[in-house]
Design a protein around this motif. Structure first.
Motif, PDB file in Angstrom:
ATOM      1  N   GLY A   4       1.336   6.673   5.232  1.00  0.00           N
ATOM      2  CA  GLY A   4       1.326   7.312   4.470  1.00  0.00           C
ATOM      3  C   GLY A   4       1.463   8.765   4.016  1.00  0.00           C
ATOM      4  O   GLY A   4       0.942   9.642   2.532  1.00  0.00           O
ATOM      5  N   MET A  30      -4.279   1.625  -0.121  1.00  0.00           N
ATOM      6  CA  MET A  30      -3.633   2.423   0.030  1.00  0.00           C
ATOM      7  C   MET A  30      -3.423   2.606   1.623  1.00  0.00           C
ATOM      8  O   MET A  30      -4.348   1.929   2.252  1.00  0.00           O
ATOM      9  CB  MET A  30      -5.099   3.712  -0.396  1.00  0.00           C
ATOM     10  CG  MET A  30      -4.609   4.163  -1.801  1.00  0.00           C
ATOM     11  SD  MET A  30      -3.555   5.088  -2.294  1.00  0.00           S
ATOM     12  CE  MET A  30      -2.757   3.803  -3.018  1.00  0.00           C
ATOM     13  N   ALA A  73      -3.954   6.948   4.560  1.00  0.00           N
ATOM     14  CA  ALA A  73      -4.467   8.252   3.423  1.00  0.00           C
ATOM     15  C   ALA A  73      -5.448   8.281   2.787  1.00  0.00           C
ATOM     16  O   ALA A  73      -6.311   8.780   2.952  1.00  0.00           O
ATOM     17  CB  ALA A  73      -3.591   7.490   1.669  1.00  0.00           C
ATOM     18  N   VAL A 117       0.902  -1.134   0.101  1.00  0.00           N
ATOM     19  CA  VAL A 117      -0.386  -0.079  -0.438  1.00  0.00           C
ATOM     20  C   VAL A 117       0.761   1.711   0.490  1.00  0.00           C
ATOM     21  O   VAL A 117       0.410   2.195  -0.644  1.00  0.00           O
ATOM     22  CB  VAL A 117      -1.301  -0.277   1.351  1.00  0.00           C
ATOM     23  CG1 VAL A 117      -1.898  -1.195   0.799  1.00  0.00           C
ATOM     24  CG2 VAL A 117      -0.325  -0.692   2.599  1.00  0.00           C
ATOM     25  N   TYR A 153      -8.771  -0.114  -2.967  1.00  0.00           N
ATOM     26  CA  TYR A 153      -7.711   0.955  -3.240  1.00  0.00           C
ATOM     27  C   TYR A 153      -6.356   1.147  -3.228  1.00  0.00           C
ATOM     28  O   TYR A 153      -5.500   0.705  -3.716  1.00  0.00           O
ATOM     29  CB  TYR A 153      -7.840   2.757  -2.936  1.00  0.00           C
ATOM     30  CG  TYR A 153      -9.277   2.698  -3.829  1.00  0.00           C
ATOM     31  CD1 TYR A 153     -10.231   3.683  -3.935  1.00  0.00           C
ATOM     32  CD2 TYR A 153     -10.604   2.776  -2.652  1.00  0.00           C
ATOM     33  CE1 TYR A 153     -11.462   4.119  -5.368  1.00  0.00           C
ATOM     34  CE2 TYR A 153     -11.509   3.899  -2.985  1.00  0.00           C
ATOM     35  CZ  TYR A 153     -11.926   4.052  -4.084  1.00  0.00           C
ATOM     36  OH  TYR A 153     -13.604   4.918  -4.917  1.00  0.00           O
ATOM     37  N   ASN A 190       2.296   1.819  -3.899  1.00  0.00           N
ATOM     38  CA  ASN A 190       1.333   2.029  -4.504  1.00  0.00           C
ATOM     39  C   ASN A 190       1.447   3.873  -4.450  1.00  0.00           C
ATOM     40  O   ASN A 190       1.050   4.575  -5.944  1.00  0.00           O
ATOM     41  CB  ASN A 190       0.138   2.092  -4.160  1.00  0.00           C
ATOM     42  CG  ASN A 190      -0.397   0.240  -4.683  1.00  0.00           C
ATOM     43  OD1 ASN A 190       0.584   0.081  -5.664  1.00  0.00           O
ATOM     44  ND2 ASN A 190      -1.248  -0.089  -4.210  1.00  0.00           N
ATOM     45  N   PHE A 191       1.371   4.175  -3.006  1.00  0.00           N
ATOM     46  CA  PHE A 191       1.147   5.906  -2.965  1.00  0.00           C
ATOM     47  C   PHE A 191       2.375   6.426  -3.163  1.00  0.00           C
ATOM     48  O   PHE A 191       2.852   7.925  -3.770  1.00  0.00           O
ATOM     49  CB  PHE A 191       0.413   6.006  -1.277  1.00  0.00           C
ATOM     50  CG  PHE A 191       0.540   7.695  -0.925  1.00  0.00           C
ATOM     51  CD1 PHE A 191      -0.913   8.067  -0.754  1.00  0.00           C
ATOM     52  CD2 PHE A 191       1.142   7.876  -0.389  1.00  0.00           C
ATOM     53  CE1 PHE A 191      -1.400   8.867  -0.910  1.00  0.00           C
ATOM     54  CE2 PHE A 191       0.652   9.287   0.019  1.00  0.00           C
ATOM     55  CZ  PHE A 191      -0.075   9.341  -0.277  1.00  0.00           C
ATOM     56  N   LEU A 219      -5.181   8.828  -7.163  1.00  0.00           N
ATOM     57  CA  LEU A 219      -5.502   7.087  -6.648  1.00  0.00           C
ATOM     58  C   LEU A 219      -6.885   6.423  -5.861  1.00  0.00           C
ATOM     59  O   LEU A 219      -7.377   5.714  -5.712  1.00  0.00           O
ATOM     60  CB  LEU A 219      -4.486   6.782  -5.805  1.00  0.00           C
ATOM     61  CG  LEU A 219      -2.876   6.409  -6.042  1.00  0.00           C
ATOM     62  CD1 LEU A 219      -1.809   6.281  -5.188  1.00  0.00           C
ATOM     63  CD2 LEU A 219      -2.957   5.126  -7.665  1.00  0.00           C
ATOM     64  N   GLY A 241      -3.216  11.171  -3.514  1.00  0.00           N
ATOM     65  CA  GLY A 241      -4.534  10.766  -2.596  1.00  0.00           C
ATOM     66  C   GLY A 241      -5.762  11.148  -3.977  1.00  0.00           C
ATOM     67  O   GLY A 241      -6.838  10.297  -4.231  1.00  0.00           O
TER      68      GLY A 241
END
Length: 269
Positions: free
Chosen positions: A120, A173, A177, A89, A171, A92-93, A139, A136
């Protein structure tokens, strides 16, 4: 995270939302994406877009959780290194956080940055605020996020924390986030953030993921290591330069040796 920091983040988001949204629309158009399309594999999409911008994106398991990603640019070339020792996660961010740096911040000069993504979000100066807001919003696009929030809230029978975790799973995430995105959009019925939401740790999230039958794998690192692909690419380019008499064998050997030494240093091996 404390409540004052959260309020500061929300205030920044409200003031800069339109500007960042314009950047996202431009980025999506450049990538050939629709305006509110889900991004299920951020690295696959963003890697190709950044390559067209002159950035090489690769993953290495760095021997620290302090760094989510690092971005460097000199002249027309640059790289973005993602720390694959962090949970999926966070990776990805991180890639989208760095995409904002690459596209919209100091594009004409050398720069380095790091995304500290234990929770995050990292906020040290304005360009980090902007990069986190970009990630944010990109995504977790607003219309889609609003719909899924209501969907998962119903599935969670109104339990706000379970809703956040289901959104996190959907998501892929980081927890913080998703929490921030919920409050940026004013989705919780009461404009109140329980202290337990702000202080939730990884273990608490993991346990609840298990109880809800969510995908625990996204909370773990995959330790992907692109160094050997990177090494091969440099060697192949070096061979071409040797044939063109731009460099000699000794120079290529030094470059490859230095790359390997740096790799072992940052990996901690």
């Amino acid at each position: 995270m404390d409540i004052e920091r959260l309020r500061k983040i929300i205030a920044y988001s409200e003031m800069n939302r339109d500007k960042v949204l314009a950047n996202i629309k431009e980025f999506r158009a450049y990538a050939g994406m629709s305006s509110d399309e889900d991004v299920r594999n951020a690295l696959q999409i963003v890697r190709a877009v950044l390559k067209r911008k002159g950035f090489l994106v690769f993953e290495i398991p760095v021997d620290t959780e302090e760094i989510g990603a690092m971005c460097y640019k000199s002249g027309g070339m640059g790289y973005i290194m993602i720390n694959s020792s962090l949970p999926k996660v966070n990776v990805n961010f991180a890639i989208c956080h760095e995409a904002c740096h690459a596209f919209y911040q100091e594009q004409d000069s050398d720069f380095r940055s790091k995304a500290e993504l234990m929770d995050g979000y990292s906020y040290e100066h304005e360009r980090e605020y902007a990069a986190n807001l970009f990630a944010g919003m990109f995504l977790m696009p607003e219309a889609n996020f609003r719909y899924m929030y209501e969907f998962f809230r119903k599935e969670s029978e109104g339990n706000e924390w379970d809703t956040i975790l289901r959104l996190m799973n959907y998501y892929q995430m980081p927890y913080m986030a998703v929490l921030i995105r919920c409050y940026e959009l004013g989705l919780p019925e009461a404009n109140y953030v329980p202290e337990a939401f702000l202080q939730a740790d990884r273990e608490a999230v993991r346990r609840r993921f298990m109880e809800l039958w969510l995908d625990e794998a996204i909370l773990l690192p995959d330790y992907r290591d692109d160094f050997f692909c990177l090494e091969r690419m440099v060697e192949e380019l070096g061979r071409e330069y040797i044939l063109g008499s731009y460099i000699n064998e000794r120079t290529l050997s030094i470059v490859l040796r230095n790359m390997k030494a740096l790799y072992h240093e940052i990996k901690g091996a």
